[in-house]
Write a protein that holds these residues in place. Sequence first.
Motif, PDB file in Angstrom:
ATOM      1  N   PRO A  53      -1.621  14.420  18.912  1.00 43.62           N
ATOM      2  CA  PRO A  53      -2.079  13.163  17.539  1.00 43.62           C
ATOM      3  C   PRO A  53      -1.031  13.542  16.525  1.00 43.62           C
ATOM      4  O   PRO A  53      -0.444  14.448  16.131  1.00 43.62           O
ATOM      5  CB  PRO A  53      -3.366  13.898  17.316  1.00 43.62           C
ATOM      6  CG  PRO A  53      -3.491  15.284  17.389  1.00 43.62           C
ATOM      7  CD  PRO A  53      -2.554  15.388  18.834  1.00 43.62           C
ATOM      8  N   HIS A  54      -0.860  12.442  15.840  1.00 42.86           N
ATOM      9  CA  HIS A  54       0.113  12.224  14.561  1.00 42.86           C
ATOM     10  C   HIS A  54      -0.888  11.640  13.434  1.00 42.86           C
ATOM     11  O   HIS A  54      -1.254  10.569  13.758  1.00 42.86           O
ATOM     12  CB  HIS A  54       1.256  11.447  14.954  1.00 42.86           C
ATOM     13  CG  HIS A  54       2.468  11.672  13.921  1.00 42.86           C
ATOM     14  ND1 HIS A  54       3.460  12.635  13.777  1.00 42.86           N
ATOM     15  CD2 HIS A  54       2.638  10.675  12.856  1.00 42.86           C
ATOM     16  CE1 HIS A  54       4.076  12.433  12.896  1.00 42.86           C
ATOM     17  NE2 HIS A  54       3.759  11.240  12.248  1.00 42.86           N
ATOM     18  N   GLY A  55      -0.417  12.170  12.316  1.00 44.51           N
ATOM     19  CA  GLY A  55      -1.273  11.629  11.028  1.00 44.51           C
ATOM     20  C   GLY A  55      -2.689  12.115  11.127  1.00 44.51           C
ATOM     21  O   GLY A  55      -3.362  11.892  11.950  1.00 44.51           O
ATOM     22  N   ASP A  85     -13.408   4.823   1.151  1.00 44.23           N
ATOM     23  CA  ASP A  85     -14.780   5.197   1.057  1.00 44.23           C
ATOM     24  C   ASP A  85     -15.097   6.801   1.428  1.00 44.23           C
ATOM     25  O   ASP A  85     -16.406   7.055   1.051  1.00 44.23           O
ATOM     26  CB  ASP A  85     -15.648   4.247   1.665  1.00 44.23           C
ATOM     27  CG  ASP A  85     -15.581   4.261   3.374  1.00 44.23           C
ATOM     28  OD1 ASP A  85     -14.877   5.254   3.605  1.00 44.23           O
ATOM     29  OD2 ASP A  85     -16.240   3.412   3.840  1.00 44.23           O
ATOM     30  N   GLY A  86     -14.170   7.440   1.648  1.00 47.80           N
ATOM     31  CA  GLY A  86     -14.344   8.985   1.970  1.00 47.80           C
ATOM     32  C   GLY A  86     -15.078   8.863   3.273  1.00 47.80           C
ATOM     33  O   GLY A  86     -15.323  10.169   3.640  1.00 47.80           O
ATOM     34  N   LYS A  87     -15.590   8.207   3.965  1.00 49.76           N
ATOM     35  CA  LYS A  87     -16.439   8.160   5.130  1.00 49.76           C
ATOM     36  C   LYS A  87     -15.909   8.725   6.515  1.00 49.76           C
ATOM     37  O   LYS A  87     -16.404   9.439   7.250  1.00 49.76           O
ATOM     38  CB  LYS A  87     -17.446   7.188   5.420  1.00 49.76           C
ATOM     39  CG  LYS A  87     -18.345   6.729   4.467  1.00 49.76           C
ATOM     40  CD  LYS A  87     -18.689   5.401   4.670  1.00 49.76           C
ATOM     41  CE  LYS A  87     -20.258   5.060   5.110  1.00 49.76           C
ATOM     42  NZ  LYS A  87     -20.464   3.500   4.854  1.00 49.76           N
ATOM     43  N   TYR A  88     -14.543   8.460   6.538  1.00 50.78           N
ATOM     44  CA  TYR A  88     -13.955   8.701   7.959  1.00 50.78           C
ATOM     45  C   TYR A  88     -12.591   9.248   8.048  1.00 50.78           C
ATOM     46  O   TYR A  88     -11.542   8.571   6.949  1.00 50.78           O
ATOM     47  CB  TYR A  88     -13.924   7.462   8.687  1.00 50.78           C
ATOM     48  CG  TYR A  88     -15.371   6.819   8.869  1.00 50.78           C
ATOM     49  CD1 TYR A  88     -16.138   7.369   9.698  1.00 50.78           C
ATOM     50  CD2 TYR A  88     -15.395   5.681   8.347  1.00 50.78           C
ATOM     51  CE1 TYR A  88     -17.324   6.774   9.657  1.00 50.78           C
ATOM     52  CE2 TYR A  88     -16.736   5.056   8.385  1.00 50.78           C
ATOM     53  CZ  TYR A  88     -17.773   5.764   9.249  1.00 50.78           C
ATOM     54  OH  TYR A  88     -18.976   5.091   9.327  1.00 50.78           O
ATOM     55  N   PHE A  89     -12.238  10.069   8.746  1.00 50.77           N
ATOM     56  CA  PHE A  89     -10.800  10.651   8.700  1.00 50.77           C
ATOM     57  C   PHE A  89     -10.386  10.110  10.215  1.00 50.77           C
ATOM     58  O   PHE A  89     -11.076  10.099  11.002  1.00 50.77           O
ATOM     59  CB  PHE A  89     -10.815  12.226   9.062  1.00 50.77           C
ATOM     60  CG  PHE A  89     -10.851  12.911   7.680  1.00 50.77           C
ATOM     61  CD1 PHE A  89      -9.861  13.178   6.994  1.00 50.77           C
ATOM     62  CD2 PHE A  89     -12.323  13.228   7.349  1.00 50.77           C
ATOM     63  CE1 PHE A  89      -9.982  13.977   6.022  1.00 50.77           C
ATOM     64  CE2 PHE A  89     -12.518  13.947   6.201  1.00 50.77           C
ATOM     65  CZ  PHE A  89     -11.322  14.399   5.272  1.00 50.77           C
ATOM     66  N   VAL A  90      -9.062   9.510  10.182  1.00 47.04           N
ATOM     67  CA  VAL A  90      -8.596   8.758  11.335  1.00 47.04           C
ATOM     68  C   VAL A  90      -7.164   9.653  11.711  1.00 47.04           C
ATOM     69  O   VAL A  90      -6.392   9.801  10.876  1.00 47.04           O
ATOM     70  CB  VAL A  90      -7.944   7.270  10.997  1.00 47.04           C
ATOM     71  CG1 VAL A  90      -7.425   7.008  12.320  1.00 47.04           C
ATOM     72  CG2 VAL A  90      -9.558   6.570  10.826  1.00 47.04           C
ATOM     73  N   SER A  91      -7.234  10.265  12.874  1.00 42.60           N
ATOM     74  CA  SER A  91      -5.887  10.675  13.492  1.00 42.60           C
ATOM     75  C   SER A  91      -5.581   9.913  14.712  1.00 42.60           C
ATOM     76  O   SER A  91      -6.269   9.673  15.596  1.00 42.60           O
ATOM     77  CB  SER A  91      -6.399  12.045  13.876  1.00 42.60           C
ATOM     78  OG  SER A  91      -5.205  12.882  14.076  1.00 42.60           O
ATOM     79  N   SER A  92      -4.400   9.645  14.695  1.00 47.17           N
ATOM     80  CA  SER A  92      -3.675   8.679  15.963  1.00 47.17           C
ATOM     81  C   SER A  92      -3.171   9.820  17.003  1.00 47.17           C
ATOM     82  O   SER A  92      -2.846  10.733  16.946  1.00 47.17           O
ATOM     83  CB  SER A  92      -2.582   8.085  15.127  1.00 47.17           C
ATOM     84  OG  SER A  92      -3.051   7.197  14.357  1.00 47.17           O
ATOM     85  N   GLY A  93      -3.440   8.978  18.384  1.00 37.92           N
ATOM     86  CA  GLY A  93      -3.170   9.675  19.408  1.00 37.92           C
ATOM     87  C   GLY A  93      -1.638  10.104  19.718  1.00 37.92           C
ATOM     88  O   GLY A  93      -1.491  10.858  20.515  1.00 37.92           O
ATOM     89  N   LEU A 115       0.728   6.114  14.957  1.00 40.28           N
ATOM     90  CA  LEU A 115       1.207   7.301  14.252  1.00 40.28           C
ATOM     91  C   LEU A 115       0.277   7.416  13.034  1.00 40.28           C
ATOM     92  O   LEU A 115      -0.655   8.328  13.004  1.00 40.28           O
ATOM     93  CB  LEU A 115       2.387   7.305  14.032  1.00 40.28           C
ATOM     94  CG  LEU A 115       3.518   7.276  15.083  1.00 40.28           C
ATOM     95  CD1 LEU A 115       4.939   7.372  14.493  1.00 40.28           C
ATOM     96  CD2 LEU A 115       3.402   8.423  15.933  1.00 40.28           C
ATOM     97  N   HIS A 116       0.580   6.599  12.088  1.00 39.56           N
ATOM     98  CA  HIS A 116      -0.119   6.612  10.809  1.00 39.56           C
ATOM     99  C   HIS A 116      -1.065   5.262  10.438  1.00 39.56           C
ATOM    100  O   HIS A 116      -0.694   4.254  10.882  1.00 39.56           O
ATOM    101  CB  HIS A 116       0.755   6.836   9.553  1.00 39.56           C
ATOM    102  CG  HIS A 116       1.701   8.145   9.871  1.00 39.56           C
ATOM    103  ND1 HIS A 116       1.219   9.257   9.324  1.00 39.56           N
ATOM    104  CD2 HIS A 116       3.038   8.410  10.219  1.00 39.56           C
ATOM    105  CE1 HIS A 116       1.954  10.124   9.673  1.00 39.56           C
ATOM    106  NE2 HIS A 116       2.942   9.654  10.132  1.00 39.56           N
ATOM    107  N   THR A 117      -2.057   5.579   9.704  1.00 39.89           N
ATOM    108  CA  THR A 117      -2.988   4.551   9.452  1.00 39.89           C
ATOM    109  C   THR A 117      -3.128   4.355   7.965  1.00 39.89           C
ATOM    110  O   THR A 117      -3.257   5.323   7.090  1.00 39.89           O
ATOM    111  CB  THR A 117      -4.321   5.033   9.912  1.00 39.89           C
ATOM    112  OG1 THR A 117      -4.204   5.055  11.457  1.00 39.89           O
ATOM    113  CG2 THR A 117      -5.659   3.897   9.726  1.00 39.89           C
TER     114      THR A 117
END
Length: 662
Positions: free
Chosen positions: A359-361, A367-375, A415-417
């Motif tokens: 994963p990258h990024g 809103d603080g609810k979710y972390f997103v990590s890209s594949g 990569l990044h969000t």
Amino acid sequence: MPQALLDASAIYIEEGNMSDYDNETNNKEVLGNESRRKFMGTTAVATLAGAGMVMGLASCKKDDQTTTASGDSSHGTSAGEHEVPPGKLDSYYSFSSAGHNGEVRIYGIPSGRVLKRIPVFNMDCMVGWGITNESKAILGTNADGSVKYTTGDTHHVHGSYTDGTYNSKYLWTNDKLNNRIARIRMDRMECDAITELPNVQGFHGIFPDKRDPVDASINYTTRVFCGSEFASPQPNDGRDTSDPTKWYSLFTCVDAESMQVRWQVRINGNCDLVATSYDGKLAATNQYNTENGAVLADMMSAERDACVFFNIERIEAAITAGKSFTVGDSKVPVVDGTIDSNKDPKTALVCYVPVPKNPHGVNISPDGKYFVSSGKLSPTATVIATELVHKWFAGEVKAERDTVVAEPEIGLGPLHTGFDGKGNAFTTLFLDSQIVKWNVDAAIAQFKGDKTAKPVLDRIDVHYQPGHGYTSMGETKEADGKFFNSGNKFSKDRFLPVGPLHVETEQLIDISGDKMRLIHDHTAYPEPHDAIIVRADVVKTRQVSDMNDFPNAVKTFEENRIERKGNKVMVYMTSQAPNFGLPEIKVRRGDELTITLTNHDKVEDLTHGFGIENYDVNFIVNPQETHSVTFKADKAGMFWIYCTHFCHALHLEMRMRFIVEA
Ligand code: CUK
Ligand code: CUA
Ligand code: CA
């Protein structure tokens, strides 16, 4: 291609099956140019395993280029609406890393104009960074007074926060090359502190706490978290150089004010990029090398790597309780965050959430609810719920993987969000050369089994191969959904060629409507990575300094003088347009000079320069500032000292003599 790499590609094909991907998304209009996608699909395999990213570019079909050269025809551009005409100011600042140039840059948004280059880990003769004694003290020197490191590699820039949004006090940036963290004070937009991190290599990700100041309930003071990407022998003193099983990485916490290293955590695998929660309790890092591989094929062997969460409260409690050790000469306390030592969630310091694949990024929603990590090697983004991570640490969620609430297929090489603050995410697709807009709630519904949910809302071509993408105020709770900037790694045909290395492109996209619209390309000198886009009204700078902030200021014209102690000569001088405070400096060859110069001009932007012919001395003093240089008078003769910065109608006449007697 080596067999191991072919095998790794094969794994990828299974994971990222293109026909599945098309069916799943089932939404032709958001897929963009079909033939282009097929082309990307087939090259993607080679791309991932080696030099294919370059292959992909080189073989891009010309007719594809013509449809996209002036923007994406299905999206249109909104360039005119966002023009910043002469005399008007930009509405946002962008603070950008400069990669292996070692500096930090400021752009105006939406114009894309370069406003300032802040020297940090590099030398800069316009400012005198790495030349003045004040900058050398920040950079660190060897015993002979030379600068310890003259190069660096900045990847990430993040600003200081008060309660979830920018407070315009500091920026921090990393040096991946020489493992230093730098702070920039935003009132002057100058670097004011640099700290070397002990026992790490590949210091890459960086992110400060989002809450400030002290929150008594969690014993809170502002920290900056630093991820190190490369495992190394510990301590790195010549032992275990051929035994990767003994190498490990450390996750580091630095105090935002003192810039001292507070603690480190030993982990399995590596750290890469870093994000922090809005509640001040979690820091996260993505890991692409859970395999602890030392060569590429090994780093790609596992189906899943991880996104790692650090429980800050527990780590600091463990350190207070003395459950720490030190490594080598460093006095920094280190706690054990390895998997084997953190099996019980109720006492664990660290939670390793499995995420596909290299994963990258890692980015958190406003809103603080979710972390997103890209594949990266999987066409997915993994959405991890902050609340469920907290519950895992409380022993209320069974498996680490149960914290994952969505894993939409979004495209190749994510990569990044960035986020718009309206529930949508915008992810860069390196291999597809696109930005994909997707809805987080729809992705969660789809993950729960809702077959009608369609997370992907829009795609736009970018030119080409985007790395970072970030939105206006997108890393704060004030995300406003106006702009997304795509930091592209290749520009190829977008600008006049300038020799073998092309300039990079930043493409600004209007994300305020349903469809993304390209605003313009602006150039960026290689190689920028990440940036933040900050509303202009948030940023407060000072145009004229206070002389009292410079302890060595030469405060009155009467203080212009030359003092001698043995062969050390101290020169105290003023400048005020169009004069230096002394007509000449006379010394003997072999003397060591320290020249201190205070600019008495108070007019905004009335800067003087100080250059000595053939002596390689060159720096500026802004209004009311003081700087000094120390050097040896090793050449006899008469040398003109002149003002280097155009300051006055008599700027050329603003000069004096430096006489060195043989
Ligand atoms: S890493 Cu550069 S594109 Cu250093 Cu932020 Cu992803
Ligand atoms: Cu002073 Cu030019
Ligand atoms: Ca891996």
